[in-house]
Design a protein around this motif. Structure first.
Motif, short mmCIF file in Angstrom:
data_model
loop_
_atom_site.label_atom_id
_atom_site.label_comp_id
_atom_site.label_asym_id
_atom_site.label_seq_id
_atom_site.Cartn_x
_atom_site.Cartn_y
_atom_site.Cartn_z
N LEU A 197 11.07 -75.13 -40.46
CA LEU A 197 9.65 -74.78 -40.33
C LEU A 197 9.51 -73.26 -40.26
O LEU A 197 10.30 -72.59 -39.59
N GLU A 198 8.49 -72.73 -40.93
CA GLU A 198 8.35 -71.27 -40.98
C GLU A 198 6.89 -70.87 -41.05
O GLU A 198 6.10 -71.44 -41.81
N HIS A 199 6.54 -69.86 -40.26
CA HIS A 199 5.22 -69.23 -40.31
C HIS A 199 5.45 -67.72 -40.38
O HIS A 199 6.15 -67.15 -39.54
N THR A 200 4.87 -67.06 -41.38
CA THR A 200 5.07 -65.62 -41.55
C THR A 200 3.73 -64.92 -41.67
O THR A 200 2.91 -65.26 -42.53
N ALA A 201 3.53 -63.94 -40.80
CA ALA A 201 2.38 -63.04 -40.90
C ALA A 201 2.88 -61.70 -41.45
O ALA A 201 3.94 -61.22 -41.04
N TYR A 202 2.13 -61.13 -42.39
CA TYR A 202 2.56 -59.89 -43.05
C TYR A 202 1.35 -59.00 -43.27
O TYR A 202 0.26 -59.49 -43.58
N ASP A 203 1.53 -57.70 -43.08
CA ASP A 203 0.47 -56.76 -43.45
C ASP A 203 1.10 -55.47 -43.94
O ASP A 203 2.25 -55.16 -43.64
N SER A 204 0.36 -54.73 -44.75
CA SER A 204 0.85 -53.46 -45.25
C SER A 204 -0.32 -52.55 -45.61
O SER A 204 -1.42 -53.01 -45.93
N LEU A 205 -0.05 -51.27 -45.55
CA LEU A 205 -1.01 -50.23 -45.90
C LEU A 205 -0.33 -49.21 -46.79
O LEU A 205 0.87 -48.96 -46.66
N ARG A 206 -1.10 -48.59 -47.67
CA ARG A 206 -0.58 -47.50 -48.48
C ARG A 206 -1.58 -46.37 -48.55
O ARG A 206 -2.78 -46.60 -48.75
N LEU A 207 -1.07 -45.16 -48.40
CA LEU A 207 -1.89 -43.96 -48.50
C LEU A 207 -1.39 -43.14 -49.68
O LEU A 207 -0.19 -42.92 -49.84
N GLU A 208 -2.34 -42.69 -50.52
CA GLU A 208 -1.99 -41.84 -51.65
C GLU A 208 -3.13 -40.85 -51.85
O GLU A 208 -4.30 -41.21 -51.73
N GLU A 209 -2.77 -39.59 -52.15
CA GLU A 209 -3.76 -38.53 -52.33
C GLU A 209 -4.64 -38.39 -51.09
O GLU A 209 -5.85 -38.15 -51.18
N GLY A 210 -4.03 -38.60 -49.93
CA GLY A 210 -4.72 -38.41 -48.67
C GLY A 210 -5.65 -39.52 -48.26
O GLY A 210 -6.35 -39.41 -47.24
N LYS A 211 -5.68 -40.61 -49.02
CA LYS A 211 -6.60 -41.71 -48.72
C LYS A 211 -5.85 -43.04 -48.62
O LYS A 211 -4.89 -43.28 -49.36
N ILE A 212 -6.31 -43.88 -47.69
CA ILE A 212 -5.79 -45.25 -47.63
C ILE A 212 -6.39 -45.98 -48.82
O ILE A 212 -7.58 -46.29 -48.86
N ASN A 213 -5.55 -46.26 -49.84
CA ASN A 213 -6.12 -46.81 -51.07
C ASN A 213 -5.71 -48.25 -51.34
O ASN A 213 -6.22 -48.86 -52.27
N GLU A 214 -4.79 -48.77 -50.55
CA GLU A 214 -4.43 -50.18 -50.72
C GLU A 214 -4.08 -50.78 -49.38
O GLU A 214 -3.48 -50.12 -48.52
N ALA A 215 -4.46 -52.03 -49.21
CA ALA A 215 -4.14 -52.76 -47.99
C ALA A 215 -3.99 -54.23 -48.31
O ALA A 215 -4.64 -54.74 -49.22
N SER A 216 -3.13 -54.88 -47.58
CA SER A 216 -2.99 -56.33 -47.78
C SER A 216 -2.60 -56.98 -46.47
O SER A 216 -2.02 -56.35 -45.58
N ALA A 217 -2.94 -58.23 -46.37
CA ALA A 217 -2.52 -59.05 -45.24
C ALA A 217 -2.37 -60.47 -45.74
O ALA A 217 -3.13 -60.91 -46.61
N SER A 218 -1.38 -61.17 -45.23
CA SER A 218 -1.17 -62.55 -45.67
C SER A 218 -0.54 -63.36 -44.55
O SER A 218 0.11 -62.82 -43.65
N VAL A 219 -0.74 -64.66 -44.63
CA VAL A 219 -0.09 -65.60 -43.72
C VAL A 219 0.42 -66.76 -44.56
O VAL A 219 -0.31 -67.29 -45.41
N THR A 220 1.67 -67.14 -44.36
CA THR A 220 2.22 -68.32 -45.03
C THR A 220 2.75 -69.29 -44.00
O THR A 220 3.25 -68.89 -42.94
#
Length: 520
Positions: free
Chosen positions: A78-101
């Motif tokens: 049995l497995e439960h995974t929470a994941y999140d990430s952020l990326r900054l480029e050219e001084g701005k937070i331009n990508e974000a993600s979050a997921s749960v499986t």
């Protein structure tokens, strides 16, 4: 022959940069709670049982269904995974993600064959259907009465104060902005700074047909910086990242700034680097990060399935001398908070420190349960899987070359012309023959025993067993890096690993730099 092409160790270190944009920013999280989370203990088992809402009775019925046609053993994972990430480029937070499986895998093993099925629905009916599918590999009588479920207490290898995915998003964004400012302050030559932060918290619970029940909660966090610098017409890129099975407390103080500054420092060195002459010459590996060569060129060949199938060059060679007497190599999944560490593997076998090569003599392989039965030995805690969608395979944890008798100065002593390789990327390895090629991401020339000019555009090409036999100096400064080491690929699966080495010298390796008339 099983050939592997690797690595996204640049892109692997950039885990979290290839993101799916789910929202302008990740939804806010609650503030971390105080006190250590219960992990790898009976309490964690009780908590996990309630979390997955799969009763012992349901688990036992699922395993009984899996073994209805016979089999050596079965498991419900049995497995439960929470994941999140952020990326900054050219001084701005331009990508974000979050997921749960969330999901479960059921495996039945008969000899060296496995039946496997998974489901994302943890209802009784879906678990029984997965077990029914997995059971199709076996033909015979059902196993007798299964033992009652018994909780197994396991020592945690990564105690933390809170799950890294619980850390407030605003504070994660602050890390990235501080790193961007530090990188720009460090160098006026900066063109691009790409900064990422990724976090994972994976709950695992395993029911085994021998009655053992285990639970674990596995954190992972990574913070890194990729920069591009330009000087005149010349442009260079480099990166640096740190992390492990930790929480954000690891990044306290000025750690974010230090990571960004190291990325810039490496790129500044690259701007001054030269392409060295090609030819066969001594290569000194730096401590820590250069252990990727050990992992790839040697480590995979010591995974038990390759040897059971007679694919590896090390097959049937236990007890033979396969390296110089200075080489002692272990795989150790018990190191605290390292990327490759596990409290128990994904078959429920406890993590161990396994001696692979001792003073040059091959002592053993990294075993999962299937291979251990074939070799008439015990599992070594190396059965790992990418997720509940995959069956476990023998995989490395933290693969290390232990300290030798030489000082750092002795390692460099007597080298008229050679290469000092501190960090590698983009390797290619042939498991059967042991042949490898690696790109030196960060290194220097060695001239008359001294470290001189930085180098670029250089590959080293060799053979794992041959290189081991040519190790003639091993230092006493072994290091396991705190860096996020990326992912290791095998059989279509990626798992986290780490590695470590001291300074060590290989007396002769082919170095591919600029060609020199008449040879190097």
């Amino acid at each position: 022959m099983d050939s592997m092409t690797r690595r996204e160790f640049v892109s692997g270190a950039l885990v979290g940069t290839g993101l799916v944009v789910l929202a302008p920013i990740v939804p806010g999280c609650a503030k971390p709670h105080g006190g250590a989370l219960p992990q790898g203990s009976v309490n964690a088992l009780a908590e996990s049982s309630a979390f997955f809402n799969v009763s012992d009775e349901t688990a036992k019925k699922t395993i009984a269904r899996a073994l209805q046609h016979g089999g050596d053993f079965a498991e419900l994972y049995l497995e439960h995974t929470a994941y999140d990430s952020l990326r900054l480029e050219e001084g701005k937070i331009n990508e974000a993600s979050a997921s749960v499986t969330l999901g479960a895998g059921v495996r039945v093993v008969v000899g060296d064959q496995s039946g496997y099925a998974y489901t994302e629905d943890l209802s009784d009916a879906s678990l029984l259907q997965a077990a029914q599918t997995a059971s199709m590999i076996a033909r015979g009588k059902a196993q007798g009465t299964l033992p009652d479920c018994k909780a197994v207490q396991v020592e945690s290898r990564y105690p933390i104060q809170y799950a890294p995915t619980e850390f407030p998003v605003a504070d994660k964004m602050d890390f990235l902005r501080r790193m961007d400012a530090a990188a720009r302050k460090k160098s006026s030559l900066l063109q691009v700074a790409l900064i990422w932060h990724s976090n994972e918290y994976r709950r695992v619970m395993i029911y085994r047909s021998d009655g053992q029940v285990l639970a674990d909660a596995r954190p992972r966090t990574s913070l890194g910086c990729f920069v591009t610098l330009k000087k005149g017409e010349r442009q260079e890129r480099n990166y640096y990242a740190e992390g492990g099975r930790l929480d954000q407390g690891f990044f306290a103080g000025n750690k974010p700034e230090a990571i960004a500054e190291e990325a810039v420092r490496r790129a500044e060195i690259s701007l001054e680097a030269i392409t060295p002459p090609a030819g066969e010459m001594p290569v000194v590996l730096g401590p820590g990060h250069s252990g990727i060569l050990l992992h790839e060129a040697i480590g995979h060949g010591l995974e038990a399935d390759f040897n059971r199938k007679k694919v590896s060059i090390y097959a049937d060679r236990i007890g033979e001398k396969v390296a110089s007497e200075f080489c002692t190599i272990v795989d150790d999944g018990t190191l605290p908070n390292r990327d490759g560490s596990i409290s128990f593997d994904d078959e429920g076998s406890p993590s161990k420190r396994t001696v692979l090569i001792e003073n040059g003599v091959l002592k053993g392989y990294m075993q999962d349960r299937i291979s251990a039965k074939f070799f008439k030995t015990e599992p070594t805690g190396n059965g790992k899987r990418q997720s509940y969608k995959h069956p476990p395979l023998p995989r490395m944890t933290n693969t290390l070359m232990l300290n030798g008798p030489h000082s750092k100065e002795e390692v460099f002593e007597g080298i008229e012309k050679g290469i000092y390789a501190i960090d590698f990327t983009n390797g290619q390895v042939n498991i059967g023959a042991g042949d490898y090629t690696f790109f030196v991401n960060y290194g220097y020339l060695i001239e008359n025993g001294k470290i001189t000019a930085p180098i670029k555009d250089v590959n080293i090409v060799g053979n794992g067993p041959e290189s081991l036999s040519r190790v003639d100096r091993v230092g006493n400064d072994m290091m396991v890096p705190d860096s996020a080491s990326g992912y290791c690929g095998k059989g279509g699966q990626r798992v986290t690993v780490n590695y470590g080495v001291p300074h060590l010298r290989i007396s002769r390796v082919n170095v591919g730099g600029r060609s020199v008339k008449g040879g190097a």
